[in-house]
Design a protein around this motif. Structure first.
Motif, PDB file in Angstrom:
ATOM      1  N   LYS A  25       4.927   6.854   1.715  1.00 24.73           N
ATOM      2  CA  LYS A  25       5.140   5.775   2.666  1.00 24.73           C
ATOM      3  C   LYS A  25       4.548   4.483   2.106  1.00 24.73           C
ATOM      4  O   LYS A  25       3.610   4.497   1.323  1.00 24.73           O
ATOM      5  CB  LYS A  25       4.497   6.127   3.997  1.00 24.73           C
ATOM      6  CG  LYS A  25       5.147   7.345   4.619  1.00 24.73           C
ATOM      7  CD  LYS A  25       4.468   7.743   5.886  1.00 24.73           C
ATOM      8  CE  LYS A  25       5.169   8.965   6.461  1.00 24.73           C
ATOM      9  NZ  LYS A  25       4.538   9.427   7.670  1.00 24.73           N
ATOM     10  N   ARG A  26       5.124   3.361   2.531  1.00 23.51           N
ATOM     11  CA  ARG A  26       4.669   2.056   2.062  1.00 23.51           C
ATOM     12  C   ARG A  26       4.416   1.140   3.254  1.00 23.51           C
ATOM     13  O   ARG A  26       5.086   1.242   4.283  1.00 23.51           O
ATOM     14  CB  ARG A  26       5.715   1.416   1.154  1.00 23.51           C
ATOM     15  CG  ARG A  26       5.979   2.225  -0.090  1.00 23.51           C
ATOM     16  CD  ARG A  26       6.923   1.556  -1.023  1.00 23.51           C
ATOM     17  NE  ARG A  26       8.261   1.461  -0.453  1.00 23.51           N
ATOM     18  CZ  ARG A  26       9.273   0.893  -1.053  1.00 23.51           C
ATOM     19  NH1 ARG A  26       9.120   0.352  -2.236  1.00 23.51           N
ATOM     20  NH2 ARG A  26      10.461   0.842  -0.499  1.00 23.51           N
TER      21      ARG A  26
ATOM     22  N   LEU B 116       0.855  -1.184   0.000  1.00 17.85           N
ATOM     23  CA  LEU B 116       0.000   0.000   0.000  1.00 17.85           C
ATOM     24  C   LEU B 116       0.892   1.234   0.000  1.00 17.85           C
ATOM     25  O   LEU B 116       1.865   1.303   0.753  1.00 17.85           O
ATOM     26  CB  LEU B 116      -0.888   0.004   1.247  1.00 17.85           C
ATOM     27  CG  LEU B 116      -1.777   1.232   1.426  1.00 17.85           C
ATOM     28  CD1 LEU B 116      -2.995   1.109   0.511  1.00 17.85           C
ATOM     29  CD2 LEU B 116      -2.208   1.374   2.863  1.00 17.85           C
ATOM     30  N   ILE B 117       0.583   2.177  -0.868  1.00 19.50           N
ATOM     31  CA  ILE B 117       1.315   3.436  -0.931  1.00 19.50           C
ATOM     32  C   ILE B 117       0.404   4.532  -0.400  1.00 19.50           C
ATOM     33  O   ILE B 117      -0.731   4.660  -0.837  1.00 19.50           O
ATOM     34  CB  ILE B 117       1.743   3.750  -2.369  1.00 19.50           C
ATOM     35  CG1 ILE B 117       2.685   2.670  -2.872  1.00 19.50           C
ATOM     36  CG2 ILE B 117       2.408   5.104  -2.452  1.00 19.50           C
ATOM     37  CD1 ILE B 117       2.975   2.775  -4.333  1.00 19.50           C
TER      38      ILE B 117
ATOM     39  N   SER C 140       0.252   9.155   4.282  1.00 17.22           N
ATOM     40  CA  SER C 140       0.123   9.309   5.727  1.00 17.22           C
ATOM     41  C   SER C 140       0.459   8.050   6.529  1.00 17.22           C
ATOM     42  O   SER C 140       0.957   8.149   7.632  1.00 17.22           O
ATOM     43  CB  SER C 140      -1.303   9.759   6.069  1.00 17.22           C
ATOM     44  OG  SER C 140      -2.237   8.816   5.585  1.00 17.22           O
ATOM     45  N   GLU C 141       0.182   6.859   5.995  1.00 14.40           N
ATOM     46  CA  GLU C 141       0.386   5.626   6.748  1.00 14.40           C
ATOM     47  C   GLU C 141       1.548   4.817   6.199  1.00 14.40           C
ATOM     48  O   GLU C 141       1.787   4.824   5.005  1.00 14.40           O
ATOM     49  CB  GLU C 141      -0.866   4.753   6.675  1.00 14.40           C
ATOM     50  CG  GLU C 141      -2.096   5.368   7.239  1.00 14.40           C
ATOM     51  CD  GLU C 141      -3.294   4.471   7.022  1.00 14.40           C
ATOM     52  OE1 GLU C 141      -3.118   3.233   7.015  1.00 14.40           O
ATOM     53  OE2 GLU C 141      -4.384   5.006   6.852  1.00 14.40           O
ATOM     54  N   GLY C 142       2.234   4.114   7.097  1.00 17.18           N
ATOM     55  CA  GLY C 142       3.273   3.198   6.661  1.00 17.18           C
ATOM     56  C   GLY C 142       4.661   3.664   7.024  1.00 17.18           C
ATOM     57  O   GLY C 142       4.858   4.574   7.816  1.00 17.18           O
ATOM     58  N   PHE C 143       5.637   3.016   6.400  1.00 11.69           N
ATOM     59  CA  PHE C 143       7.040   3.292   6.661  1.00 11.69           C
ATOM     60  C   PHE C 143       7.595   4.219   5.586  1.00 11.69           C
ATOM     61  O   PHE C 143       7.353   4.015   4.405  1.00 11.69           O
ATOM     62  CB  PHE C 143       7.854   1.991   6.661  1.00 11.69           C
ATOM     63  CG  PHE C 143       7.451   1.067   7.768  1.00 11.69           C
ATOM     64  CD1 PHE C 143       7.953   1.235   9.040  1.00 11.69           C
ATOM     65  CD2 PHE C 143       6.563   0.026   7.524  1.00 11.69           C
ATOM     66  CE1 PHE C 143       7.577   0.386  10.063  1.00 11.69           C
ATOM     67  CE2 PHE C 143       6.184  -0.834   8.532  1.00 11.69           C
ATOM     68  CZ  PHE C 143       6.689  -0.652   9.808  1.00 11.69           C
ATOM     69  N   GLN C 144       8.340   5.211   6.031  1.00  3.33           N
ATOM     70  CA  GLN C 144       8.956   6.135   5.086  1.00  3.33           C
ATOM     71  C   GLN C 144      10.014   5.404   4.277  1.00  3.33           C
ATOM     72  O   GLN C 144      10.814   4.666   4.827  1.00  3.33           O
ATOM     73  CB  GLN C 144       9.597   7.319   5.824  1.00  3.33           C
ATOM     74  CG  GLN C 144      10.236   8.343   4.923  1.00  3.33           C
ATOM     75  CD  GLN C 144       9.215   8.999   3.988  1.00  3.33           C
ATOM     76  OE1 GLN C 144       8.235   9.541   4.423  1.00  3.33           O
ATOM     77  NE2 GLN C 144       9.476   8.940   2.690  1.00  3.33           N
ATOM     78  N   ASP C 145      10.006   5.596   2.976  1.00  6.13           N
ATOM     79  CA  ASP C 145      11.015   5.004   2.097  1.00  6.13           C
ATOM     80  C   ASP C 145      12.357   5.645   2.446  1.00  6.13           C
ATOM     81  O   ASP C 145      12.486   6.872   2.427  1.00  6.13           O
ATOM     82  CB  ASP C 145      10.648   5.274   0.636  1.00  6.13           C
ATOM     83  CG  ASP C 145      11.459   4.448  -0.328  1.00  6.13           C
ATOM     84  OD1 ASP C 145      12.692   4.390  -0.162  1.00  6.13           O
ATOM     85  OD2 ASP C 145      10.859   3.871  -1.248  1.00  6.13           O
ATOM     86  N   SER C 146      13.350   4.844   2.781  1.00  2.43           N
ATOM     87  CA  SER C 146      14.647   5.382   3.214  1.00  2.43           C
ATOM     88  C   SER C 146      15.444   6.003   2.074  1.00  2.43           C
ATOM     89  O   SER C 146      16.415   6.702   2.309  1.00  2.43           O
ATOM     90  CB  SER C 146      15.473   4.282   3.877  1.00  2.43           C
ATOM     91  OG  SER C 146      15.772   3.271   2.942  1.00  2.43           O
TER      92      SER C 146
END
Length: 177
Positions: free
Chosen positions: A44-45, A27-28, A31-37
């Motif tokens: 976020k994904r 899921l892209i 607001s939600e998920g992990f920030q792409d490093s």
């Protein structure tokens, strides 16, 4: 399947199993998920059940291409490029303090000698296709390849040359970034 096969080679005698879970998807979201490093400018994904709705993947890939961030599944074939060619040294993908890893000597040599001859660019070209050759208009010298694309915007890898004199498959190539 490719990732599972590759990881399985390195698990050695560890009690680890790899499998593909078809009930999940990426899921892209802004607001939600992990920030792409690789970049704070990418969304976020997270991994969720298939029924969740997120941002459109075409929007994500267009943003990624404009940020010159390769997607190994969409853009590249294995073993064709050095990490510096792909700008991975600017994407938190290379650790010069870590111990040994495959390709470490070549990667370190390129970093410390500063001998990068190819770079990633976002380009605008009519009907780009992965693998199309990019040549110079003046002497028809091959200087690069088209990688993944969304519409007329593509990621490309181009050797040092005059970026205003490029063509691919008879179409003008305009370097965006």
């Amino acid at each position: 399947e490719i990732i599972i096969k590759k990881f399985s080679v390195y698990k050695l005698k560890s009690n680890v199993n790899f499998y593909y879970d078809e009930s999940k998807k990426i899921l892209i979201s802004d607001s939600e998920g992990f920030q792409d490093s690789r970049s704070k400018d990418l969304w976020k994904r997270s991994i969720v059940q298939k029924e969740y709705e997120g941002r459109d993947f075409d929007e994500y890939h267009l943003r990624r291409i404009n940020l010159k961030i390769p997607d190994f599944h969409m853009d590249l074939s294995q073993g064709d490029f050095l990490p510096h060619d792909l700008g991975m040294n600017n994407l938190n993908a290379i650790d010069y303090k870590k111990g040994c890893y495959v390709g470490q000597e070549v990667t370190a040599r390129v970093e410390y000698r500063g001998s990068v001859r190819k770079k990633l660019y976002a380009i605008n070209v009519a009907n780009p296709k992965i693998g199309y050759t990019i040549i110079t208009r003046s002497d028809s010298r091959e200087v690069g390849k088209v990688l993944g694309s969304i519409g007329n915007i593509a990621l490309s890898i181009i050797k040092d040359c005059d970026l205003d004199e490029l063509t691919s498959e008879g179409q003008d190539v305009k370097v965006i970034s």
